[in-house]
Design a protein around this motif. Sequence first.
Motif, PDB file in Angstrom:
ATOM      1  N   ILE A 197       2.287   1.727  -3.535  1.00  0.00           N
ATOM      2  CA  ILE A 197       1.276   2.230  -4.481  1.00  0.00           C
ATOM      3  C   ILE A 197       1.035   3.725  -4.249  1.00  0.00           C
ATOM      4  O   ILE A 197       1.014   4.515  -5.190  1.00  0.00           O
ATOM      5  N   LEU A 198       0.863   4.121  -2.994  1.00  0.00           N
ATOM      6  CA  LEU A 198       0.654   5.536  -2.679  1.00  0.00           C
ATOM      7  C   LEU A 198       1.876   6.375  -3.050  1.00  0.00           C
ATOM      8  O   LEU A 198       1.748   7.493  -3.558  1.00  0.00           O
ATOM      9  N   GLY A 199       3.061   5.845  -2.816  1.00  0.00           N
ATOM     10  CA  GLY A 199       4.290   6.547  -3.195  1.00  0.00           C
ATOM     11  C   GLY A 199       4.381   6.743  -4.708  1.00  0.00           C
ATOM     12  O   GLY A 199       4.793   7.800  -5.192  1.00  0.00           O
ATOM     13  N   LEU A 257       0.833  -1.210   0.000  1.00  0.00           N
ATOM     14  CA  LEU A 257       0.000   0.000   0.000  1.00  0.00           C
ATOM     15  C   LEU A 257       0.864   1.256   0.000  1.00  0.00           C
ATOM     16  O   LEU A 257       0.571   2.225  -0.717  1.00  0.00           O
ATOM     17  N   MET A 258       1.938   1.272   0.762  1.00  0.00           N
ATOM     18  CA  MET A 258       2.833   2.437   0.782  1.00  0.00           C
ATOM     19  C   MET A 258       3.516   2.610  -0.576  1.00  0.00           C
ATOM     20  O   MET A 258       3.696   3.736  -1.046  1.00  0.00           O
ATOM     21  N   LEU A 296       1.847   6.891  -6.865  1.00  0.00           N
ATOM     22  CA  LEU A 296       0.850   7.901  -7.251  1.00  0.00           C
ATOM     23  C   LEU A 296       1.337   9.300  -6.920  1.00  0.00           C
ATOM     24  O   LEU A 296       1.221  10.221  -7.733  1.00  0.00           O
ATOM     25  N   LEU A 297       1.887   9.477  -5.746  1.00  0.00           N
ATOM     26  CA  LEU A 297       2.392  10.780  -5.335  1.00  0.00           C
ATOM     27  C   LEU A 297       3.547  11.235  -6.230  1.00  0.00           C
ATOM     28  O   LEU A 297       3.623  12.398  -6.622  1.00  0.00           O
TER      29      LEU A 297
END
Length: 173
Positions: free
Chosen positions: A26-28, A23-24, A30-31
């Motif tokens: 994927i979020l990284g 999850l981290m 996207l960011l």
Amino acid sequence: MTYLREQRNSAYTLIEMIISIMLMAILGGLLASIIAVNFKTMGDVSDRKKLVTRGTLAINLFEREVGMLKTPADILVATSSEFKFTDTYGNTLDYVITGNTLTRKLGAGTAMALATPIINTDTEFSYYGANNATTSVKADMRLIKLVLVMDDGGTGISLLSIVYPENIKVVNH
């Protein structure tokens, strides 16, 4: 008497750790893509701003110098790609649109690039008479218009200059 306490395991399981890391990641990702797009946009805006600044400086010089035109008789060349004249102080100034550059030449000196890159097909000089109609007769010219289109790789950035030389009387009918 000894009491046996039930020990509670408060550690994370391996699956929980793997899911958290995924999850981290994927979020990284996207960011990072959002930040990259913002940096590209800021770069594009900065490039456009530089083009506008260069074009504005060229137009300001053109306006100041054409403002020193004494009479229409001092206009030597007036075409859509060249404007050459003698100013109040006897200096011969030549503005020429060649290739993707607007150049300025003082007297017999070397031509200096004022604005580049420009879109040659859209950049032009126009001339108007006392009744605000276009004219090609030098003696009738009262207004000089320069449309300068800076090439930004797209449709272009249009800058407009309309100069009434201060020493030429303008009469509107």
